[in-house]
Design an enzyme around this catalytic site. Structure first.
Site, mmCIF file in Angstrom:
data_model
loop_
_atom_site.group_PDB
_atom_site.id
_atom_site.type_symbol
_atom_site.label_atom_id
_atom_site.label_comp_id
_atom_site.label_asym_id
_atom_site.label_seq_id
_atom_site.Cartn_x
_atom_site.Cartn_y
_atom_site.Cartn_z
ATOM 1 N N ASP A 1 43.854 43.488 41.715
ATOM 2 C CA ASP A 1 43.031 42.775 42.688
ATOM 3 C C ASP A 1 41.951 41.999 41.939
ATOM 4 O OD1 ASP A 1 42.097 45.634 42.257
ATOM 5 O OD2 ASP A 1 40.340 44.875 43.336
ATOM 6 N N SER A 2 41.672 40.803 42.423
ATOM 7 C CA SER A 2 40.622 39.945 41.865
ATOM 8 C C SER A 2 40.862 39.708 40.365
ATOM 9 C CB SER A 2 39.260 40.583 42.153
ATOM 10 O OG SER A 2 38.236 39.644 42.003
ATOM 11 N N ALA A 3 39.925 40.081 39.488
ATOM 12 C CA ALA A 3 40.158 39.884 38.051
ATOM 13 C C ALA A 3 41.389 40.657 37.584
ATOM 14 C CB ALA A 3 38.932 40.315 37.257
ATOM 15 N N ALA B 1 46.298 40.552 44.507
ATOM 16 C CA ALA B 1 45.492 40.524 45.730
ATOM 17 C C ALA B 1 44.178 39.817 45.419
ATOM 18 C CB ALA B 1 45.230 41.942 46.223
#
Ligand SMILES: *[C@@H]1O[C@H](CO)[C@@H](O)[C@H](O)[C@H]1NC(C)=O
Length: 399
Positions: free
Chosen positions: A227-229, A258
């Protein structure tokens, strides 16, 4: 929380915090409550007043100008079982020379990064009967790379990002445990500079190698998720495996991203971009969002110039300046791309879908229109969170 510290001296810090939270609770929240009574005042009409208030409060918390949660685990400390309720701690060896190769090694020589041993956590389904890391015949699992802009967060199951995999474990039938690696976090001034690119990627690779070689999972039974980074790391991990074929360590069966952060140079920023259009509806406002991003990018680049963040396929694979545009994702496994329609990083995910499809990759795109950044970790973000978790679980159960 941010790198701009008002003052570390205790009396001022305490007074500042009291003032900050007193005005938040006694003045701002009541005022926002009245304002949001009218649905058209909420960032999205479909949002409940509760969601509008939570998002507004998170945005406010980013403006806190003191570090309040800076106590990090010493990376050389083992976490005892007694501190974990639904998880197991393990050590993960640094990658061997054979895997430390290609573009990643070239950059590591510039930034002076080396493989190292890191911590890993198995997250277990309720009532899971732990008998050790070894995979059962045909067992599937998820390698989770947590979010946090490369400089905050942890794979420890107490972290908010564990709500992503914990949520999946509640719905999946054929996956009973997931694995997360505590990859090295990056830092720069005013802190001592630490762990530029590709430190986190070497650790993500170490986690994948651990699953295949030490725990005995078949690569095709592993989903690399972030998720994200962490979504950025997931793609970089697979890219390294594809660019440097190693018979003993083929790429994973699938990828899941995500709210991935995939363009560290924000090359699409401008009128009409999600970075601008969704600024009022995301958990980051424009200004704090930019500060985190800038700090993260400066830290990751270390001695390298900004053009690396604009053009490098490992750091910014969907940047407009990352060339060649076609073929960048050739050979990637089936990928499930989740993002929020109300998040500032939405363009990164839609660009990813476009580029992957152009390269012939099978991609499933799942973008609830009114969801914020990283909504899968926020248990208050229903119904979207549960709906997407269920669709993801079905996708993995059918694998
Ligand atoms: C994460 O999940 C726990 C347990 O369901 C919940 O109490 C917590 O509020 C969640 N965190 C966030 C940020 O939603």
């Amino acid at each position: 929380m941010t790198s701009l510290l008002i003052s570390e001296s205790q009396p001022w810090k305490t007074l500042y915090l009291i003032w900050f939270f007193a005005t938040l609770i006694l003045v701002k929240l009541p005022a926002w409550f009245i304002w949001y009574l009218v649905p058209s005042h909420r960032p999205r009409r479909s949002w409940t007043i509760k969601r509008a208030l939570i998002v507004r409060t998170i945005r406010e918390l980013w403006t806190l100008e003191v570090d309040i949660d800076d106590e990090k685990r010493d990376p050389s400390d083992e976490v005892p079982d007694s501190e974990l309720t639904d998880a197991k701690f393990v050590w993960v060896d640094g990658i061997p020379d054979k895997l430390f190769c290609g573009e990643v090694h070239r950059i590591a020589d510039i930034t002076n990064v080396r493989p190292t041993r890191i911590a890993g956590y198995w997250l277990l389904q309720k009532n899971y009967d732990w008998t050790g890391p070894r995979a059962k015949p045909g067992e599937k699992t998820i390698l989770h790379l947590h979010g946090g802009a490369f400089y905050v967060g942890t794979a420890n199951p107490s972290d908010t990002t564990a709500n992503f995999t914990r949520g999946l474990l509640e719905h999946m039938h054929t996956i009973q445990r997931t694995f997360a690696v505590d990859y090295r976090l990056t830092a720069s001034a005013p802190k001592p500079p630490a762990n530029p690119f590709p430190a986190a990627l070497l650790d993500a690779l170490a986690g994948y190698r651990y699953l295949v070689h030490d725990a005995g999972f078949a690569p095709e039974n592993i989903i690399v998720a972030g998720d994200s980074a962490g979504g950025n790391l997931a793609l970089a991990l697979v890219r390294h495996l594809i660019e440097n074929p190693t018979p003993s360590l083929p790429p994973p069966g699938r990828i899941l991203t995500a709210s991935a952060w995939l363009d560290l140079s924000s090359s699409r920023r401008g009128p009409g971009s999600s970075a601008v259009l969704n600024a009022p509806s995301d958990i980051f406002d424009e200004r704090p969002g930019e500060l985190f991003a800038k700090y993260a990018v400066v830290s990751l680049l270390g001695p390298m110039g900004f053009e690396v963040a604009q053009t490098h396929r490992y750091l910014s694979p969907v940047s407009l300046a990352c060339k060649p545009e076609t073929g960048l994702f050739a050979g990637f496994p089936e990928t499930y791309v989740v993002a929020g329609g109300a998040e500032r990083l939405l363009d990164d995910s839609t660009a990813l879908v476009e580029r992957m499809r152009a390269d012939g990759v099978i991609v499933i795109q799942d973008i609830p229109p009114d969801a914020v950044h990283d909504f899968l970790v926020f248990t208050w973000h229903d119904p979207e969170r549960t709906e997407v978790l269920k669709r993801l679980s079905r996708w993995m159960d059918m694998m």
